[in-house]
Design an enzyme around this catalytic site. Structure first.
Site, PDB file in Angstrom:
ATOM      1  N   LYS A   1       0.838  -1.209   0.000  1.00  0.00           N
ATOM      2  CA  LYS A   1       0.000   0.000   0.000  1.00  0.00           C
ATOM      3  C   LYS A   1       0.870   1.255   0.000  1.00  0.00           C
ATOM      4  O   LYS A   1       0.613   2.208  -0.730  1.00  0.00           O
ATOM      5  CB  LYS A   1      -0.957  -0.016   1.206  1.00  0.00           C
TER       6      LYS A   1
ATOM      7  N   GLN B   1      -4.854  -1.563   9.231  1.00  0.00           N
ATOM      8  CA  GLN B   1      -4.648  -2.894   8.659  1.00  0.00           C
ATOM      9  C   GLN B   1      -5.278  -3.959   9.566  1.00  0.00           C
ATOM     10  O   GLN B   1      -4.997  -4.012  10.758  1.00  0.00           O
ATOM     11  CB  GLN B   1      -3.137  -3.149   8.476  1.00  0.00           C
TER      12      GLN B   1
ATOM     13  N   ASP C   1     -11.093   2.398   3.192  1.00  0.00           N
ATOM     14  CA  ASP C   1     -11.335   0.953   3.037  1.00  0.00           C
ATOM     15  C   ASP C   1     -12.813   0.673   2.754  1.00  0.00           C
ATOM     16  O   ASP C   1     -13.167  -0.415   2.307  1.00  0.00           O
ATOM     17  CB  ASP C   1     -10.937   0.208   4.325  1.00  0.00           C
TER      18      ASP C   1
END
Ligand code: NAP
Length: 283
Positions: free
Chosen positions: A52, A96, A119
């Site tokens: 990422k 995460q 997200d």
């Protein structure tokens, strides 16, 4: 033999388009950063986080890394999220997953400001998607829609079967397919006659998380098969939920693992970050 849908190539195209967009935004004085929080040092999570950060560097946006120890308290994490919610230059916040078991993931997801929820996991983002309002889309399902569109695969009026009903893949996938005017069936571990239902699909999306589970008996001749699963097999080789060699012979198109859905998830995360930069400042 099926056409192999090249997710790596398509994700690269998307990242190149985003890179240009970021440059244009920069010239208009619009910049921003993605905050990436990792708690603990799970090796798989570290790889995802690194990918990422690399993608951010490629398209030209700043990434702020917060690598917290495994024993970080839930309160400390929630406080960090709160601080980042208040920072104007932070356009996206990514925590995460999975988090260590002493931290409630739902609580942390819900603490992220929906305007920075790149997200797309916040209930407000999910709700907005369900009713067709503007908001961040969950990256993996959004990546699959983009993959199909850019491969010239028509979804309208097609019968789509999604295997899996998780909050991060199966459910949002079904909602996005519905948005594309497909006729959608969601299946799960309690579904009866799964092969028979799957054989009705023009587009079959396998997101059940079981290595090489879906064989030819689940697939109609000429169907499009999207394999979301990621696993390491007994030889430490990456594989998906689909028996690729078997299904490739009867499908009209198929996504491989690796190189199918996986790279699209990061491309769509970058797309969400750029969307965050384009919008009015929020705190
Ligand atoms: P998950 O939370 O474990 O959900 C799996 C779903 O599949 C559940 O709804 C489960 O049903 C259903 N299921 C399990 N066994 C089944 C069976 N035998 N028949 C029918 N349905 C069955 O997994 P997930 O987070 O959605 O992820 C699915 C897979 O995608 C995993 O391999 C994951 O690693 C991968 N993934 C890939 C990406 C990517 O970027 N490529 C992103 C996210 C996830 P119940 O609800 O009844 O338990």
């Amino acid at each position: 033999m099926a056409v192999i849908i090249d997710g790596k190539k398509i994700s690269q195209q998307i990242k190149d388009e985003l890179k240009e967009k970021v440059e244009k935004l920069r010239m208009e004085g619009k910049t921003g950063a993605l905050a990436v929080i990792q708690v603990g040092a799970d090796p798989a999570s570290s790889v995802y986080v690194r990918n990422k950060k690399n993608a951010c560097a490629y398209i030209g946006i700043e990434s702020l890394a917060y690598e917290l120890p495994e024993d970080t308290s839930e309160d400390a994490l929630l406080q960090l999220v709160e601080e980042l919610n208040g920072k104007e230059e932070v356009k996206g916040i990514l925590v995460q997953l999975p988090l260590p078991s002493h931290i409630c993931e739902d609580k942390v997801i819900q603490a992220i400001s929906p305007g920075k929820d790149v997200d797309g996991f916040h209930p407000q983002s999910v709700g907005a998607m369900a009713i067709g309002e503007k908001g961040f889309l969950s990256c993996t399902p959004a990546g699959i829609i983009e993959l199909l569109k850019r491969s010239g695969i028509e979804m309208e009026g097609k019968r789509c079967v999604v295997i899996g009903r998780s909050n991060i893949v199966g459910k949002p996938m079904a909602l996005l397919m519905l948005r594309e005017n497909a006729t959608v069936t969601i299946t799960h571990s309690r579904t009866k006659n799964l092969p028979e239902i799957c054989r009705q699909a023009d587009i079959l999306i396998a997101a059940l998380g079981k290595p090489r589970f879906i064989g030819a008996e689940y697939v109609k001749e000429g169907a499009v098969v999207v394999d979301v699963g990621i696993h390491r097999d007994e030889n430490n080789k990456l594989c998906g939920d689909v028996k690729f060699e078997e299904v490739e012979k009867i499908a009209s198109a198929i996504t491989p693992v690796p190189g199918g859905v996986g790279p699209m998830t990061i491309a769509m995360l970058m797309n969400n970050c750029v969307q965050g930069m384009e919008e009015e400042p929020k705190a």
